[in-house]
Write a protein that holds these residues in place. Sequence first.
Motif, PDB file in Angstrom:
ATOM      1  N   ARG A 211      -8.212  13.213  -4.310  1.00  0.00           N
ATOM      2  CA  ARG A 211      -9.002  13.251  -5.214  1.00  0.00           C
ATOM      3  C   ARG A 211     -10.479  13.277  -4.833  1.00  0.00           C
ATOM      4  NH1 ARG A 211      -5.796   9.520  -8.028  1.00  0.00           N
ATOM      5  NH2 ARG A 211      -7.604   8.367  -8.270  1.00  0.00           N
TER       6      ARG A 211
ATOM      7  N   GLU B 191      -7.244   1.137  -5.980  1.00  0.00           N
ATOM      8  CA  GLU B 191      -8.198   2.283  -6.029  1.00  0.00           C
ATOM      9  C   GLU B 191      -9.670   1.766  -5.999  1.00  0.00           C
ATOM     10  OE1 GLU B 191      -7.118   5.402  -8.618  1.00  0.00           O
ATOM     11  OE2 GLU B 191      -5.557   6.011  -7.646  1.00  0.00           O
TER      12      GLU B 191
ATOM     13  N   LEU C  29      -5.682   8.612  -4.108  1.00  0.00           N
ATOM     14  CA  LEU C  29      -7.233   8.820  -4.194  1.00  0.00           C
ATOM     15  C   LEU C  29      -7.828   9.365  -3.304  1.00  0.00           C
ATOM     16  CD1 LEU C  29      -9.743   7.419  -5.695  1.00  0.00           C
ATOM     17  CD2 LEU C  29      -9.436   5.479  -4.076  1.00  0.00           C
TER      18      LEU C  29
ATOM     19  N   GLN D 120      -2.050  -0.020  -9.197  1.00  0.00           N
ATOM     20  CA  GLN D 120      -2.570   0.936  -8.920  1.00  0.00           C
ATOM     21  C   GLN D 120      -4.131   1.357  -9.057  1.00  0.00           C
ATOM     22  OE1 GLN D 120      -1.120   3.546  -7.188  1.00  0.00           O
ATOM     23  NE2 GLN D 120      -3.015   4.670  -6.885  1.00  0.00           N
ATOM     24  N   GLU D 121      -4.519   0.743 -10.278  1.00  0.00           N
ATOM     25  CA  GLU D 121      -5.785   0.797 -10.538  1.00  0.00           C
ATOM     26  C   GLU D 121      -6.708  -0.221  -9.731  1.00  0.00           C
ATOM     27  OE1 GLU D 121      -8.651   0.167 -14.648  1.00  0.00           O
ATOM     28  OE2 GLU D 121      -6.486  -0.126 -14.563  1.00  0.00           O
TER      29      GLU D 121
ATOM     30  N   MET E  21     -12.323   2.285  -2.963  1.00  0.00           N
ATOM     31  CA  MET E  21     -13.134   3.341  -3.198  1.00  0.00           C
ATOM     32  C   MET E  21     -14.233   3.418  -2.316  1.00  0.00           C
ATOM     33  SD  MET E  21     -13.821   5.971  -5.224  1.00  0.00           S
ATOM     34  CE  MET E  21     -12.614   5.593  -6.749  1.00  0.00           C
TER      35      MET E  21
ATOM     36  N   SER F 276       1.822   4.385  -3.343  1.00  0.00           N
ATOM     37  CA  SER F 276       1.481   5.787  -3.353  1.00  0.00           C
ATOM     38  C   SER F 276       2.498   6.388  -4.181  1.00  0.00           C
ATOM     39  CB  SER F 276       2.010   6.479  -1.849  1.00  0.00           C
ATOM     40  OG  SER F 276       1.164   5.788  -1.001  1.00  0.00           O
TER      41      SER F 276
ATOM     42  N   LYS G 293       0.837  -1.227   0.038  1.00  0.00           N
ATOM     43  CA  LYS G 293       0.064   0.027  -0.079  1.00  0.00           C
ATOM     44  C   LYS G 293       1.020   1.298  -0.198  1.00  0.00           C
ATOM     45  CE  LYS G 293      -1.639   1.250   3.900  1.00  0.00           C
ATOM     46  NZ  LYS G 293      -2.176   1.184   5.260  1.00  0.00           N
TER      47      LYS G 293
ATOM     48  N   ILE H 134      -1.947   8.265  -0.015  1.00  0.00           N
ATOM     49  CA  ILE H 134      -2.660   7.465  -0.980  1.00  0.00           C
ATOM     50  C   ILE H 134      -3.475   8.863  -1.988  1.00  0.00           C
ATOM     51  CG2 ILE H 134      -4.451   6.015  -1.624  1.00  0.00           C
ATOM     52  CD1 ILE H 134      -4.003   4.669   1.295  1.00  0.00           C
TER      53      ILE H 134
END
Length: 481
Positions: free
Chosen positions: A291, A249, A288, A245-246, A253, A227, A223, A286
């Motif tokens: 964002r 996330e 995500l 990474q995809e 999510m 980053s 994890k 992280i």
Amino acid sequence: MSSVLGVSLGAGAVRVARPQTANPADTPAFDSGGAHAFSGAPNSFGPGNDSGRGSRPFAGPDAFDIQAVPTGDRRVEELAADAIGAILAADPRIAATAISYRDEQHARALRAELARRQVTNYELVPDVIAALEFLEYSGELAQHLPGSGSGTVALYDLGASGLSVTVLDTATRQICFSERTSDISGDYLDALIREQQIASGRIAHPEGHDGLIELDALCRTAKEQLSTSSAVALPSPEGLVLLSQENFEALIMLAVESSARMARDVILRSEQPVQAVVVIGGCAQIPLVARVLRRWLGVPVVVPAAPETVAARGAALLARPVQQRPAAAPFPAAPDDLALPPDPSPSWLAGPGAVEKFSRRREVSIAGVTVAALVVVAAIGVTLGWGPQVLQHDSQSSDAATTSPSATSTHPSATTTAAASPTTDVTNESLAAPPPRYDPTTTTTAPPAPGPNTITIIPGLPPVVVPTLPPLFPPAAPPGN
């Protein structure tokens, strides 16, 4: 020359921060085993203004030596106390130590551990205040606040054990609203990675508890590497931890959106206009997280460098030697106009016979209460239909107590029976059969005359005369009359 020490406590590690100086070889280090492991010589310490802000002799926001000590199986308070004690013993030039804490329970446990090790030269500061201190010192908040440089910010602290969201005023440093949850945490994200890797079939389920702990540590490393990279591949005894990474996330999510919803609710409940959100803690790196927060909150989101060490560096900025800390304000004295009036005691309490008069009045009051209680009991008995029996018994008891022996001649039948049995001596008199009683037969029965009053004697009180009340209902006439 003196130095300061800042310490922050997390569920996964204890972090220690010291300002850097010109000669890194002069300062002992502090390793993971609890000994010393610092690089950087002690720096001269000069406080700013009384509030802890102002010019400082530190080189800059990044000029700190940071060391992290994993907690492992130890309690974080014990580990922190051992670390602080070892550092202070190794370097007596440390003039001040500040330790950030999360809540009051956390602070009490830390004080107890430090007291066992006889560590006294320290102060405790809330972790949100320490974080705000470093953010203001580094200047990362200035561009997001109004021209005055003060406003309201929200601290989003996502660490190994949980998430804390706090709204506070930067000018007064007052906490407007705060909430914490353990539903989302760094450990929870590690567990998501572990379960996903086991479900994919690339990794076998560990045999025992130790194997599970090792796999969780490997997932935590994956994890952290995600980053800054797009994919990781880490070998383990159970197999290969492979994650992009995809995929990562997509896996987290829902948890991150849930945390953003919580942050939005906290800001709404605080009823304060928040100008920026600062993300700190180990999981702040992280991408995500920032964002999702920008999309949900619609305000600038600030992620400082090394967000997991912000509290430790802020605590070092707030550290002050004991002699330089402002003295506690004395307890305010009451003004003269609010002084209590003199005791309005009555004059009869100040005389020489005050005690005797008070005792007499108390006796009279108790006697009155006793009489009232007896009257109430008598009224209840009459209401329940016990009046004739009780009153008749009281009348007969009074006759037996007040009539002299010569008055027994009024009952000739009882006297004749007693004379006819001379063999009953005084010793066996109590065992003899009671004499028969003959009631004259009359066509009408007159109501019994009310007996004399009953005198009730209560120890310590004057005699109380209880009147004997006549029956409310006369006895019914025999049938046939």
